[in-house]
Write an enzyme that holds these catalytic residues in place. Sequence first.
Site, mmCIF file in Angstrom:
data_model
loop_
_atom_site.group_PDB
_atom_site.id
_atom_site.type_symbol
_atom_site.label_atom_id
_atom_site.label_comp_id
_atom_site.label_asym_id
_atom_site.label_seq_id
_atom_site.Cartn_x
_atom_site.Cartn_y
_atom_site.Cartn_z
ATOM 1 N N ARG A 1 0.844 -1.193 0.000
ATOM 2 C CA ARG A 1 0.000 0.000 0.000
ATOM 3 C C ARG A 1 0.879 1.243 0.000
ATOM 4 N NH1 ARG A 1 -3.380 -2.436 -1.839
ATOM 5 N NH2 ARG A 1 -5.524 -2.833 -1.162
ATOM 6 N N GLU B 1 -2.924 7.727 -6.379
ATOM 7 C CA GLU B 1 -3.004 6.894 -7.577
ATOM 8 C C GLU B 1 -4.113 7.406 -8.485
ATOM 9 O OE1 GLU B 1 -3.304 2.733 -6.609
ATOM 10 O OE2 GLU B 1 -1.452 2.734 -5.439
ATOM 11 N N HIS C 1 0.172 -0.380 -10.152
ATOM 12 C CA HIS C 1 -0.608 -1.208 -9.224
ATOM 13 C C HIS C 1 -1.041 -2.518 -9.886
ATOM 14 C CE1 HIS C 1 -3.270 -0.782 -5.391
ATOM 15 N NE2 HIS C 1 -2.904 -2.041 -5.581
#
Length: 513
Positions: free
Chosen positions: A237, A266, A286
């Site tokens: 994370r 993000e 990601h």
Amino acid sequence: MAFSLDLKRVLISDSVDSCCKTILQTNGIVVDLKTKLTKEELLAEIPNYDGLIVRSATKVTADVIKAGNKLKIIGRAGTGVDNIDIPAASLQGIIVMNTPGGNTLSAAEHTCVLISTLARHIPQAAASMKEGKWDRKKYMGSELFGKTLAIVGLGRIGREVAHRMQSYGMTTIGYDPLVPADEAAKFNIEWMELDQLWPKADYITVHTPLIPQTRGLLSDKTFPLCKKGVYVVNCARGGIIDEASLLRSLESGQCGGAALDVYETEPPTGVSGQLVQHPNVIACPHLGASTVEAQTRVAKEIAEQFVDAAQGKSLFGVVNAAFLTEALKPEAQPWLSLGDKLGRIAACLVNDQPLTKVTVTTHGAEMKSALRYVTAAVSAGILGGTNANLVNSAVIAKDKGCDVSSSHEDTFGLPYNGAVSLTVNSDTTLTGTVVGVGVPVLIKFNSHVFSGGVPLSGNLLFAKGNPGKVLTDLGSKSNGAVNCVHVAAGGAESVVIVSTSSQLSADYPCIAL
């Protein structure tokens, strides 16, 4: 009070594999797939649904949860649940669950790939080749054999990473406050405290949730404790590694390189964006769980978990009330009922006095695993007719000024396999157990013992004092309403419980169970 979910209609608000919808529909649940909803659109839609399934795109905020007045369960098709306001969901009595194992292999493999590419500068070399260059010296790498990999977070993913990188000949060390050293040793990981771990690591990879205790785990305080030139990987994370500190460490050479799959913002902007552009950073958008296999697996798992929850079979993957898994077992049901009834009696006995402190104690070795769900049931019983359930009862009780605590004792003086006692405002203690085919009974009131126990059902009237006087008083008002009388003898301090077919007297507390 069993915990059951009546799931008629579920919204899937992010893109998941089609098997998720199919499994739910096959089991009689109506499913709507509506992706890329704005917050306003989601707020308008969510009141129509009993369940919600998301990935990472949908932000399940407190506003969304409050608007979902039918919501009983929120499921994340994946591991992380930081896009869901868990405290808000818990307060509303909504279960939050994830698929803890669905992404494990994909995320572990992705981490291992990034460690390997950091060692050999593969992305930079590949980009150089596409520019027509032949920079062999510039991209001199190093072997992983003999290097030390520090793994922070020794759950499923951390252990899988260790297993794979050990095949390279890496030494694996690690830290996890929830995993003891002897458990870590089973996976050939040497457990050590963080201050011992940082100076030994050639590579560091983090596999923890983003919580206050892990935010900025690698920062200006900890980077200086590491070896100069340490490599770091974050596939967990954004925010676990302080990005501003990482950028400074890269510029100074304290950090030799970083591989990032997740970011504080993000898509990356600001400092996150600067890191993406840094020549010593390998950046991915990601992709940790972005494999065909992982996405099929998590979609299938979350759908099956919803079906199991609706059918009362299992609550695997619950993150905000893990004890519910135990509470669903058939043998737990009578004890849940006992806890609820004791709580309701306690609330009745205090009359108009504020109920400020309740202590729940389970007795007997076999009752240790029941402590949390029995305590939740007691809290729900205390709250009576509110919207309390096993998920939110303790939170609501606290908000109303009632401190509910719990403890366990392996031994119990009376001849029962297990028991539950409830001390109210430090001056009244009720003790109950389960007999026969799951019948909750009261066996003790303070120090007074009821022979055979008082079945906790129907209308029960509670009185203290001389039994003869109490019964004489009630007899003049009973008109045949007295069904059964239970006396815990103690002279003038005796406790009399009368099973009645109606409320006999306003002079005594009476409760319908």
